[in-house]
Write a protein that holds these residues in place. Structure first.
Motif, mmCIF file in Angstrom:
data_model
loop_
_atom_site.group_PDB
_atom_site.id
_atom_site.type_symbol
_atom_site.label_atom_id
_atom_site.label_comp_id
_atom_site.label_asym_id
_atom_site.label_seq_id
_atom_site.Cartn_x
_atom_site.Cartn_y
_atom_site.Cartn_z
ATOM 1 N N ARG A 55 -43.866 14.405 -41.658
ATOM 2 C CA ARG A 55 -43.555 15.171 -40.468
ATOM 3 C C ARG A 55 -41.960 15.782 -40.719
ATOM 4 O O ARG A 55 -41.550 16.909 -40.631
ATOM 5 N N GLN A 56 -41.151 14.873 -41.703
ATOM 6 C CA GLN A 56 -39.831 15.804 -41.947
ATOM 7 C C GLN A 56 -40.010 16.945 -43.075
ATOM 8 O O GLN A 56 -39.417 17.873 -42.831
ATOM 9 N N ARG A 57 -41.191 16.850 -44.167
ATOM 10 C CA ARG A 57 -41.430 18.054 -44.866
ATOM 11 C C ARG A 57 -41.750 19.146 -43.974
ATOM 12 O O ARG A 57 -41.590 20.274 -44.412
ATOM 13 N N VAL A 58 -42.705 19.035 -43.109
ATOM 14 C CA VAL A 58 -43.094 20.048 -42.285
ATOM 15 C C VAL A 58 -42.008 20.539 -41.454
ATOM 16 O O VAL A 58 -42.031 22.013 -41.423
ATOM 17 N N LYS A 59 -41.115 19.711 -40.753
ATOM 18 C CA LYS A 59 -40.041 20.175 -40.127
ATOM 19 C C LYS A 59 -39.276 21.250 -41.041
ATOM 20 O O LYS A 59 -38.708 22.257 -40.490
ATOM 21 N N ASP A 60 -39.024 20.520 -42.052
ATOM 22 C CA ASP A 60 -38.097 21.501 -43.090
ATOM 23 C C ASP A 60 -38.590 22.832 -43.590
ATOM 24 O O ASP A 60 -38.032 23.971 -43.526
ATOM 25 N N MET A 61 -40.115 22.851 -43.546
ATOM 26 C CA MET A 61 -40.680 24.014 -44.221
ATOM 27 C C MET A 61 -40.737 25.238 -42.895
ATOM 28 O O MET A 61 -40.500 26.343 -43.227
ATOM 29 N N VAL A 62 -40.775 24.709 -41.836
ATOM 30 C CA VAL A 62 -41.186 25.518 -40.600
ATOM 31 C C VAL A 62 -39.449 26.329 -40.313
ATOM 32 O O VAL A 62 -39.469 27.379 -39.725
ATOM 33 N N ALA A 63 -38.540 25.456 -40.665
ATOM 34 C CA ALA A 63 -37.128 25.843 -40.361
ATOM 35 C C ALA A 63 -36.728 26.895 -41.576
ATOM 36 O O ALA A 63 -35.899 27.729 -41.150
ATOM 37 N N VAL A 64 -37.324 26.868 -42.580
ATOM 38 C CA VAL A 64 -36.838 27.697 -43.437
ATOM 39 C C VAL A 64 -38.034 29.012 -43.598
ATOM 40 O O VAL A 64 -37.259 30.187 -43.647
ATOM 41 N N PHE A 65 -39.239 29.025 -43.227
ATOM 42 C CA PHE A 65 -40.070 30.065 -43.318
ATOM 43 C C PHE A 65 -40.313 30.627 -42.344
ATOM 44 O O PHE A 65 -40.339 30.108 -41.087
ATOM 45 N N GLU A 89 -51.175 34.292 -48.621
ATOM 46 C CA GLU A 89 -50.533 33.696 -49.826
ATOM 47 C C GLU A 89 -49.388 33.070 -49.364
ATOM 48 O O GLU A 89 -49.160 31.943 -50.014
ATOM 49 N N GLY A 90 -48.585 33.341 -48.435
ATOM 50 C CA GLY A 90 -47.525 32.684 -47.820
ATOM 51 C C GLY A 90 -47.978 31.104 -47.435
ATOM 52 O O GLY A 90 -47.337 30.174 -47.915
ATOM 53 N N LEU A 91 -48.876 31.209 -46.892
ATOM 54 C CA LEU A 91 -49.394 29.617 -46.381
ATOM 55 C C LEU A 91 -49.790 28.914 -47.689
ATOM 56 O O LEU A 91 -49.469 27.726 -47.551
ATOM 57 N N GLU A 161 -56.535 13.286 -32.429
ATOM 58 C CA GLU A 161 -55.129 12.818 -31.666
ATOM 59 C C GLU A 161 -53.916 13.751 -32.189
ATOM 60 O O GLU A 161 -53.519 13.491 -33.375
ATOM 61 N N GLU A 162 -53.558 14.538 -31.553
ATOM 62 C CA GLU A 162 -52.287 15.370 -31.834
ATOM 63 C C GLU A 162 -50.879 14.476 -32.203
ATOM 64 O O GLU A 162 -50.707 13.572 -31.325
ATOM 65 N N ILE A 163 -50.440 14.705 -33.254
ATOM 66 C CA ILE A 163 -49.180 14.130 -33.689
ATOM 67 C C ILE A 163 -47.830 15.062 -33.313
ATOM 68 O O ILE A 163 -46.875 14.801 -32.654
ATOM 69 N N GLY A 164 -48.092 16.220 -33.728
ATOM 70 C CA GLY A 164 -47.079 17.351 -33.407
ATOM 71 C C GLY A 164 -47.391 18.638 -33.835
ATOM 72 O O GLY A 164 -48.259 18.971 -34.742
ATOM 73 N N ARG A 165 -46.819 19.677 -33.134
ATOM 74 C CA ARG A 165 -47.075 21.041 -33.377
ATOM 75 C C ARG A 165 -45.749 21.900 -33.859
ATOM 76 O O ARG A 165 -44.866 21.400 -33.174
ATOM 77 N N TYR A 166 -45.692 22.317 -35.031
ATOM 78 C CA TYR A 166 -44.428 23.037 -35.399
ATOM 79 C C TYR A 166 -44.409 24.259 -35.729
ATOM 80 O O TYR A 166 -45.334 24.755 -36.740
ATOM 81 N N SER A 167 -43.439 25.274 -35.351
ATOM 82 C CA SER A 167 -43.753 26.626 -35.278
ATOM 83 C C SER A 167 -42.652 27.176 -36.347
ATOM 84 O O SER A 167 -41.691 26.723 -36.441
ATOM 85 N N PHE A 168 -43.045 28.091 -37.191
ATOM 86 C CA PHE A 168 -42.408 28.791 -38.056
ATOM 87 C C PHE A 168 -41.079 29.585 -37.257
ATOM 88 O O PHE A 168 -41.619 30.100 -36.301
ATOM 89 N N ARG A 169 -40.126 29.341 -37.836
ATOM 90 C CA ARG A 169 -38.751 29.624 -37.171
ATOM 91 C C ARG A 169 -37.897 30.239 -37.935
ATOM 92 O O ARG A 169 -36.697 30.766 -37.531
ATOM 93 N N GLY A 170 -38.050 30.224 -39.438
ATOM 94 C CA GLY A 170 -37.332 30.672 -40.535
ATOM 95 C C GLY A 170 -37.447 32.313 -40.434
ATOM 96 O O GLY A 170 -37.970 32.691 -39.893
ATOM 97 N N THR A 171 -36.389 32.422 -41.699
ATOM 98 C CA THR A 171 -36.521 33.962 -42.033
ATOM 99 C C THR A 171 -36.923 34.273 -43.237
ATOM 100 O O THR A 171 -37.306 35.313 -43.862
ATOM 101 N N GLN A 172 -37.222 33.138 -44.208
ATOM 102 C CA GLN A 172 -37.638 33.421 -45.782
ATOM 103 C C GLN A 172 -39.073 33.637 -45.652
ATOM 104 O O GLN A 172 -40.006 33.149 -44.907
ATOM 105 N N ASP A 173 -39.508 34.728 -46.733
ATOM 106 C CA ASP A 173 -40.885 34.881 -46.967
ATOM 107 C C ASP A 173 -41.440 33.995 -47.631
ATOM 108 O O ASP A 173 -40.930 33.996 -48.874
ATOM 109 N N ALA A 174 -42.687 33.341 -47.221
ATOM 110 C CA ALA A 174 -43.115 32.338 -48.260
ATOM 111 C C ALA A 174 -44.064 32.975 -49.463
ATOM 112 O O ALA A 174 -44.671 32.463 -50.201
ATOM 113 N N GLY A 175 -44.328 34.357 -49.217
ATOM 114 C CA GLY A 175 -45.390 34.940 -49.893
ATOM 115 C C GLY A 175 -44.815 35.433 -51.112
ATOM 116 O O GLY A 175 -45.314 35.704 -52.140
#
Length: 175
Positions: A55-65, A89-91, A161-175
């Motif tokens: 969960r923490q790693r996913v939250k960190d990723m969506v905050a950056v990208f 490619e980014g995903l 069973e859903e645990i969580g949904r995390y939206s991309f909100r960062g500005t960095q291009d992962a590609g």
């Protein structure tokens, strides 16, 4: 609820693309076997004891990208099913980084780099899948496809069973 079930990680589709893919899945997936919405699996079986770290790693990723650019590429025949292939490619770079973080805890299936796809039909006869494949190929044109985030779910053999949904909100291009 039992929290010892494996964790599945998916890419979340944009609303319009999800509606399109899910409509196709509802039309073509055998109803007696269709207890999931359309989805794009990134990891099939993450250890439940890792949930806080996952969960923490996913939250960190969506905050950056930022939302990665994706392309619906073609229609794949999968023997007893049909799926749309997705190029993003980014995903895949995000998934690769997560896989590196989870090294040593991944199943053999999740150690391999996946072919991103959206299954619209599965567990039918080869003749049925070939007929649908031919129909969808005749109508298909490659196009952009929206990926808006990452989803986490517990897998218990039926509906997830859903645990969580995390939206991309960062500005960095992962590609």
């Amino acid at each position: 609820m039992d929290k010892n079930a494996p964790i599945i990680m998916t890419a979340l589709m944009g609303d319009a693309d999800f509606a399109w893919a899910n409509r196709l899945r509802q039309q073509h997936f055998p109803p007696e076997r269709n207890f999931l919405d359309a989805h794009i699996t990134l990891f099939h079986h993450l250890p439940p004891q890792m949930l806080p770290e996952i969960r923490q790693r996913v939250k960190d990723m969506v905050a950056v990208f930022a939302q990665p650019e994706a392309w619906l590429h073609d229609v794949m025949l999968q023997g007893k099913g049909v799926a749309y292939r997705l190029d993003c490619e980014g995903l895949m770079n995000i998934r690769d980084e997560l896989a590196e973080n989870f090294a040593g805890m991944l199943t053999p299936q999740d150690q391999a780099r996946p072919r991103l796809h959206i299954t619209v039909q599965n567990k039918v006869t080869p003749a049925e899948s070939k007929a649908l494949h031919e129909q969808l190929v005749a109508e298909f044109e490659p196009r952009p496809f929206a990926i808006k985030g990452i989803g986490l779910y517990y897998y218990r053999g039926g509906p997830w069973e859903e645990i969580g949904r995390y939206s991309f909100r960062g500005t960095q291009d992962a590609g």
